[in-house]
Design a protein around this motif. Structure first.
Motif, PDB file in Angstrom:
ATOM      1  N   LYS A  57       0.867  -1.183   0.000  1.00 58.09           N
ATOM      2  CA  LYS A  57       0.000   0.000   0.000  1.00 58.09           C
ATOM      3  C   LYS A  57       0.900   1.228   0.000  1.00 58.09           C
ATOM      4  CE  LYS A  57      -4.166   1.878   2.005  1.00 58.09           C
ATOM      5  NZ  LYS A  57      -5.161   1.747   3.073  1.00 58.09           N
ATOM      6  N   ILE A  58       0.628   2.131  -0.950  1.00 61.50           N
ATOM      7  CA  ILE A  58       1.504   3.285  -1.114  1.00 61.50           C
ATOM      8  C   ILE A  58       0.723   4.592  -1.048  1.00 61.50           C
ATOM      9  CG2 ILE A  58       3.246   1.993  -2.392  1.00 61.50           C
ATOM     10  CD1 ILE A  58       2.100   3.166  -4.959  1.00 61.50           C
ATOM     11  N   ASP A  59       1.449   5.646  -0.729  1.00 58.86           N
ATOM     12  CA  ASP A  59       0.889   6.990  -0.585  1.00 58.86           C
ATOM     13  C   ASP A  59       0.537   7.555  -1.962  1.00 58.86           C
ATOM     14  OD1 ASP A  59       0.379   9.693  -0.156  1.00 58.86           O
ATOM     15  OD2 ASP A  59       2.045   9.946   1.237  1.00 58.86           O
ATOM     16  N   ALA A  60      -0.732   7.901  -2.150  1.00 60.10           N
ATOM     17  CA  ALA A  60      -1.181   8.442  -3.426  1.00 60.10           C
ATOM     18  C   ALA A  60      -0.535   9.787  -3.737  1.00 60.10           C
ATOM     19  CB  ALA A  60      -2.697   8.569  -3.428  1.00 60.10           C
ATOM     20  N   GLU A  61      -0.347  10.620  -2.728  1.00 54.44           N
ATOM     21  CA  GLU A  61       0.256  11.936  -2.961  1.00 54.44           C
ATOM     22  C   GLU A  61       1.715  11.827  -3.372  1.00 54.44           C
ATOM     23  OE1 GLU A  61      -0.543  14.790   0.096  1.00 54.44           O
ATOM     24  OE2 GLU A  61      -2.665  14.269   0.140  1.00 54.44           O
ATOM     25  N   ALA A  62       2.435  10.860  -2.823  1.00 56.52           N
ATOM     26  CA  ALA A  62       3.832  10.655  -3.219  1.00 56.52           C
ATOM     27  C   ALA A  62       3.920  10.258  -4.690  1.00 56.52           C
ATOM     28  CB  ALA A  62       4.500   9.609  -2.332  1.00 56.52           C
ATOM     29  N   LEU A  63       2.887   9.572  -5.183  1.00 53.57           N
ATOM     30  CA  LEU A  63       2.865   9.201  -6.597  1.00 53.57           C
ATOM     31  C   LEU A  63       2.868  10.427  -7.494  1.00 53.57           C
ATOM     32  CD1 LEU A  63       0.313   6.244  -6.693  1.00 53.57           C
ATOM     33  CD2 LEU A  63       2.772   6.137  -7.116  1.00 53.57           C
ATOM     34  N   ASP A  64       2.275  11.528  -7.011  1.00 54.43           N
ATOM     35  CA  ASP A  64       2.279  12.772  -7.786  1.00 54.43           C
ATOM     36  C   ASP A  64       3.695  13.255  -8.065  1.00 54.43           C
ATOM     37  OD1 ASP A  64      -0.473  12.728  -7.774  1.00 54.43           O
ATOM     38  OD2 ASP A  64      -0.678  14.215  -6.174  1.00 54.43           O
TER      39      ASP A  64
END
Length: 93
Positions: A57-64
């Motif tokens: 599970k990963i941070d959606a904002e970091a994907l930005d």
């Protein structure tokens, strides 16, 4: 379809796309592939798959920012298949 088959279906949705996806999108794509289980089951399977090291599970904002930052299961985020998860999805040793 037994529980392990349902979990493998979730893995295949993640592995085939190669995308970071929220649970609802994983559920919808599993339904398109013939899944008969309900939305809440996806959350249970994702928790188990994460604990097994097959999903992350990963941070959606970091994907930005183009980063993959793992987050706790209780946090908001998207799911991706790990390398081990991809191997399991495709029966690779």
């Amino acid at each position: 379809m037994g529980k392990e088959d349902r979990k493998r279906l979730i893995l295949k949705v993640l592995a085939d796309g190669g995308f970071a996806l929220p649970p609802v999108v994983i559920f919808r794509n599993a339904k398109l592939r013939g899944a008969t289980f309900e939305r809440r089951s996806v959350n249970n399977y994702l928790t188990e798959l994460t604990e097994e090291g097959l999903v992350q599970k990963i941070d959606a904002e970091a994907l930005d920012e183009g980063e993959i930052k793992e987050v706790d299961l209780s946090d908001e985020g998207y799911f991706i298949a790990t390398d081990d998860g991809i191997d399991v999805a495709y029966d690779r040793d």
